[in-house]
Enzyme design. Structure first.
Site, PDB file in Angstrom:
ATOM      1  N   PHE A  65       0.856  -1.043  -0.256  1.00  8.89           N
ATOM      2  CA  PHE A  65      -0.145  -0.366  -0.052  1.00  8.89           C
ATOM      3  C   PHE A  65       0.974   1.473  -0.153  1.00  8.89           C
ATOM      4  CE2 PHE A  65      -4.218  -2.066   0.943  1.00  8.89           C
ATOM      5  CZ  PHE A  65      -3.790  -2.541   0.785  1.00  8.89           C
ATOM      6  N   ALA A  66       0.808   2.223  -0.952  1.00  6.69           N
ATOM      7  CA  ALA A  66       1.566   3.604  -1.295  1.00  6.69           C
ATOM      8  C   ALA A  66       0.371   4.706  -1.179  1.00  6.69           C
ATOM      9  CB  ALA A  66       2.490   3.320  -2.439  1.00  6.69           C
ATOM     10  N   ILE A  67      -0.174   5.117  -0.207  1.00  7.14           N
ATOM     11  CA  ILE A  67      -1.465   6.209  -0.189  1.00  7.14           C
ATOM     12  C   ILE A  67      -0.653   7.325   0.295  1.00  7.14           C
ATOM     13  CG2 ILE A  67      -3.428   6.670   1.519  1.00  7.14           C
ATOM     14  CD1 ILE A  67      -3.847   3.343   0.558  1.00  7.14           C
ATOM     15  N   ASP A 155       4.731  -3.956   4.402  1.00  8.31           N
ATOM     16  CA  ASP A 155       4.568  -2.392   4.434  1.00  8.31           C
ATOM     17  C   ASP A 155       5.056  -1.602   3.282  1.00  8.31           C
ATOM     18  OD1 ASP A 155       3.646  -2.293   7.083  1.00  8.31           O
ATOM     19  OD2 ASP A 155       4.808  -1.566   7.523  1.00  8.31           O
ATOM     20  N   VAL A 156       5.001  -0.218   2.654  1.00  8.40           N
ATOM     21  CA  VAL A 156       5.947  -0.189   1.933  1.00  8.40           C
ATOM     22  C   VAL A 156       7.328   0.400   2.182  1.00  8.40           C
ATOM     23  CG1 VAL A 156       4.819   2.232   1.942  1.00  8.40           C
ATOM     24  CG2 VAL A 156       5.438   0.877  -0.312  1.00  8.40           C
ATOM     25  N   ASP A 157       7.597   1.052   3.352  1.00  4.23           N
ATOM     26  CA  ASP A 157       8.789   1.407   3.463  1.00  4.23           C
ATOM     27  C   ASP A 157       9.654   0.929   3.748  1.00  4.23           C
ATOM     28  OD1 ASP A 157       6.822   0.824   6.227  1.00  4.23           O
ATOM     29  OD2 ASP A 157       7.717   2.101   7.357  1.00  4.23           O
ATOM     30  N   HIS A 177       8.596 -10.683  14.768  1.00  8.19           N
ATOM     31  CA  HIS A 177       9.655  -9.178  15.257  1.00  8.19           C
ATOM     32  C   HIS A 177      11.003  -8.823  15.241  1.00  8.19           C
ATOM     33  CE1 HIS A 177       8.908  -4.448  16.448  1.00  8.19           C
ATOM     34  NE2 HIS A 177       7.837  -4.652  16.023  1.00  8.19           N
ATOM     35  N   GLU A 247      -1.504  -4.930  13.567  1.00  8.11           N
ATOM     36  CA  GLU A 247      -0.326  -5.726  14.065  1.00  8.11           C
ATOM     37  C   GLU A 247      -0.922  -6.963  15.358  1.00  8.11           C
ATOM     38  OE1 GLU A 247       4.229  -5.446  13.483  1.00  8.11           O
ATOM     39  OE2 GLU A 247       3.855  -4.520  15.499  1.00  8.11           O
TER      40      GLU A 247
HETATM   41  C1  2GW Z   1       1.118   7.990   7.955  1.00 12.52           C
HETATM   42  C2  2GW Z   1       0.733   8.669   8.700  1.00 12.52           C
HETATM   43  C3  2GW Z   1       0.948   7.683  10.251  1.00 12.52           C
HETATM   44  C4  2GW Z   1       1.402   6.089   9.711  1.00 12.52           C
HETATM   45  C5  2GW Z   1       0.712   5.296   8.947  1.00 12.52           C
HETATM   46  C6  2GW Z   1       0.762   6.306   7.319  1.00 12.52           C
HETATM   47  C7  2GW Z   1       1.220   5.682   6.506  1.00 12.52           C
HETATM   48  C8  2GW Z   1       1.037   3.834   6.335  1.00 12.52           C
HETATM   49  C9  2GW Z   1       0.334   6.163   4.930  1.00 12.52           C
HETATM   50  O1  2GW Z   1      -0.261   7.885   5.169  1.00 12.52           O
HETATM   51  N1  2GW Z   1      -0.574   6.035   3.493  1.00 12.52           N
HETATM   52  C10 2GW Z   1       0.181   4.869   3.561  1.00 12.52           C
HETATM   53  O2  2GW Z   1       0.360   4.246   2.399  1.00 12.52           O
HETATM   54  N2  2GW Z   1       0.693   3.968   5.192  1.00 12.52           N
HETATM   55  C11 2GW Z   1       0.762   2.212   4.646  1.00 12.52           C
HETATM   56  O3  2GW Z   1       0.337   1.564   6.121  1.00 12.52           O
HETATM   57  C12 2GW Z   1       2.054   2.585   4.217  1.00 12.52           C
HETATM   58  O4  2GW Z   1       1.932   0.815   3.706  1.00 12.52           O
HETATM   59  C13 2GW Z   1       3.153   1.812   4.985  1.00 12.52           C
HETATM   60  O5  2GW Z   1       3.717   0.789   5.189  1.00 12.52           O
HETATM   61  C14 2GW Z   1       2.114   0.941   6.471  1.00 12.52           C
HETATM   62  C15 2GW Z   1       1.969   0.806   7.587  1.00 12.52           C
HETATM   63  O6  2GW Z   1       2.549   2.859   8.301  1.00 12.52           O
HETATM   64  P1  2GW Z   1       4.020   2.573   8.450  1.00 12.52           P
HETATM   65  O7  2GW Z   1       5.079   1.806   7.987  1.00 12.52           O
HETATM   66  O8  2GW Z   1       4.112   4.416   8.622  1.00 12.52           O
HETATM   67  O9  2GW Z   1       4.317   1.656   9.956  1.00 12.52           O
HETATM   68  P2  2GW Z   1       4.781   1.311  10.580  1.00 12.52           P
HETATM   69  O10 2GW Z   1       6.763   0.775  10.062  1.00 12.52           O
HETATM   70  O11 2GW Z   1       5.004   2.321  12.373  1.00 12.52           O
HETATM   71  O12 2GW Z   1       4.396  -0.351  11.092  1.00 12.52           O
HETATM   72  C16 2GW Z   1       4.323  -0.774  12.027  1.00 12.52           C
HETATM   73  O13 2GW Z   1       2.419  -0.926  12.688  1.00 12.52           O
HETATM   74  C17 2GW Z   1       1.707  -0.037  11.782  1.00 12.52           C
HETATM   75  C18 2GW Z   1       0.188  -0.389  13.081  1.00 12.52           C
HETATM   76  O14 2GW Z   1       0.068   0.784  14.049  1.00 12.52           O
HETATM   77  C19 2GW Z   1       1.432  -1.540  11.052  1.00 12.52           C
HETATM   78  O15 2GW Z   1       0.946  -2.948  11.729  1.00 12.52           O
HETATM   79  C20 2GW Z   1       2.656  -2.158  10.560  1.00 12.52           C
HETATM   80  O16 2GW Z   1       2.222  -3.395   9.273  1.00 12.52           O
HETATM   81  C21 2GW Z   1       3.836  -2.035  11.267  1.00 12.52           C
HETATM   82  O17 2GW Z   1       5.355  -2.878  10.400  1.00 12.52           O
HETATM   83 MN    MN Z   2       6.194   0.176   7.879  1.00 19.84          MN
END
Ligand code: 2GW
Ligand code: MN
Length: 297
Positions: A65-67, A155-157, A177, A247
């Site tokens: 997902f790339a939102i 995740d995309v990041d 994890h 998660e």
């Molecule tokens: C925007 C603001 C704050 C957090 C997320 C986003 C956001 C996420 C966004 O604006 N657009 C978007 O496409 N995303 C998608 O959600 C994207 O694919 C991203 O990789 C994913 C999860 O958000 P991320 O990567 O910022 O969160 P992490 O790296 O802290 O992720 C962990 O915790 C999440 C739940 O809080 C999820 O469980 C995730 O799978 C975990 O890795």
């Molecule tokens: Mn992430």
């Protein structure tokens, strides 16, 4: 809990396979108590596995997902996936975005395709990350079931930095994890409120799985995503949200429907956790992000 002393087995009995030496480690847990393999470097023979999966002509979908501003992560994600993800197999990328015009074009290897699917965004970031479960489950029925055999949801990041091959695949798999593979059960950051659909009692919980990478056969991923989505909606109706969003619900699902394979933290590393000796190869890395910039609207 009593501290169990783990004795290191010396594998000599029945080790007749000519390549067993490269397929066993004694410094890490290689199998769960429910006999699901834990995939570590030095635990598999990729040539044998590739031959098996090629024989079946297996097709693998990778959802991402790339939102909003997260479209910036896609380039490195796809470019590194081309180098390391399921090379030599049939791969379908599924990119879900609200900004299709911002998705660059990629030159892909043979047998690999990329599908851009437009979805609407959500205001709250918690909804952006959680709604992935709904979208994945709907697309399992609508599309994935007809197009691929296995799905990997990521995740995309992230960037690929080492081999991710068919050794990962199983009916349903989860990744440990990286922050918790040496932690004890009471340190796991599960949802602990009994009222939540993500609840895991203090004396339960096998591992702490990451929300950023899981997968399996399409019908199994459907069950995972559908459960998580409905659990979230039930909590939402009570004005609740589990501690770590999707998660937490994912961890709850895997407690009672155990994964058939586990990926070691090699498959989802974060350099924040340094370089423990057990992690011989970092196959997938969290990309550093400027939280302020990337998460602001
Ligand atoms: C925007 C603001 C704050 C957090 C997320 C986003 C956001 C996420 C966004 O604006 N657009 C978007 O496409 N995303 C998608 O959600 C994207 O694919 C991203 O990789 C994913 C999860 O958000 P991320 O990567 O910022 O969160 P992490 O790296 O802290 O992720 C962990 O915790 C999440 C739940 O809080 C999820 O469980 C995730 O799978 C975990 O890795
Ligand atoms: Mn992430």
């Amino acid at each position: 809990e009593s501290q169990q002393k783990v004795t290191q087995p010396n594998i000599t009995v029945g080790a007749n396979h000519p390549s067993y030496k490269n397929c066993w480690r004694t410094d890490v847990m290689m199998v769960t108590p429910w006999l699901a393999p834990i995939v570590w470097d030095g635990s598999f023979n990729i040539d044998i596995l590739n031959a098996q999966f090629h024989q079946r002509g297996v097709r693998i979908g990778l959802t991402v997902f790339a939102i909003k501003k997260y479209t910036v992560f896609l380039k490195i994600f796809i470019e590194t996936a081309e180098k390391y993800f399921m090379v030599g197999h049939k791969v379908c990328y599924y990119v879900f975005t609200d900004r299709p015009q911002d998705i660059p074009s990629f030159s892909l290897g043979e047998g690999r395709t990329l599908n851009v699917i437009e979805v609407t965004s959500y205001k709250r970031w918690q909804d952006v990350t959680m709604r992935r479960m709904q979208i994945i489950s709907e697309n399992c029925l609508k599309r994935f079931i007809y197009e691929v055999d296995y799905l990997v949801c990521s995740d995309v990041d992230m960037m690929f930095a080492g081999h991710h091959g068919v050794e990962m695949l199983s009916d349903v798999f989860a990744a440990i994890h990286p922050g918790f593979f040496q932690a004890s059960r009471k340190q796991f950051t599960h949802e602990r409120r009994p009222e939540s659909q993500g609840y895991i009692p203090e004396d339960e919980g096998d591992y702490y799985y990451t929300g950023c990478y899981f997968g399996g056969k399409v019908e199994e991923v459907y069950k995972v995503a559908n459960f998580c989505h409905h659990a979230m909606m039930a909590d939402k109706a009570k004005n609740m949200e589990a501690l770590w969003h999707d998660e937490s619900y994912l961890n709850r699902y895997f407690l009672y429907y155990k994964p058939t394979k586990l990926l070691s933290p090699e498959y989802v590393w974060n350099n924040y956790y340094g370089s423990p000796v057990y992690v011989k190869i970092k196959r997938f890395l969290h990309v550093d992000k400027d939280f302020e910039k990337i998460r602001s609207n």
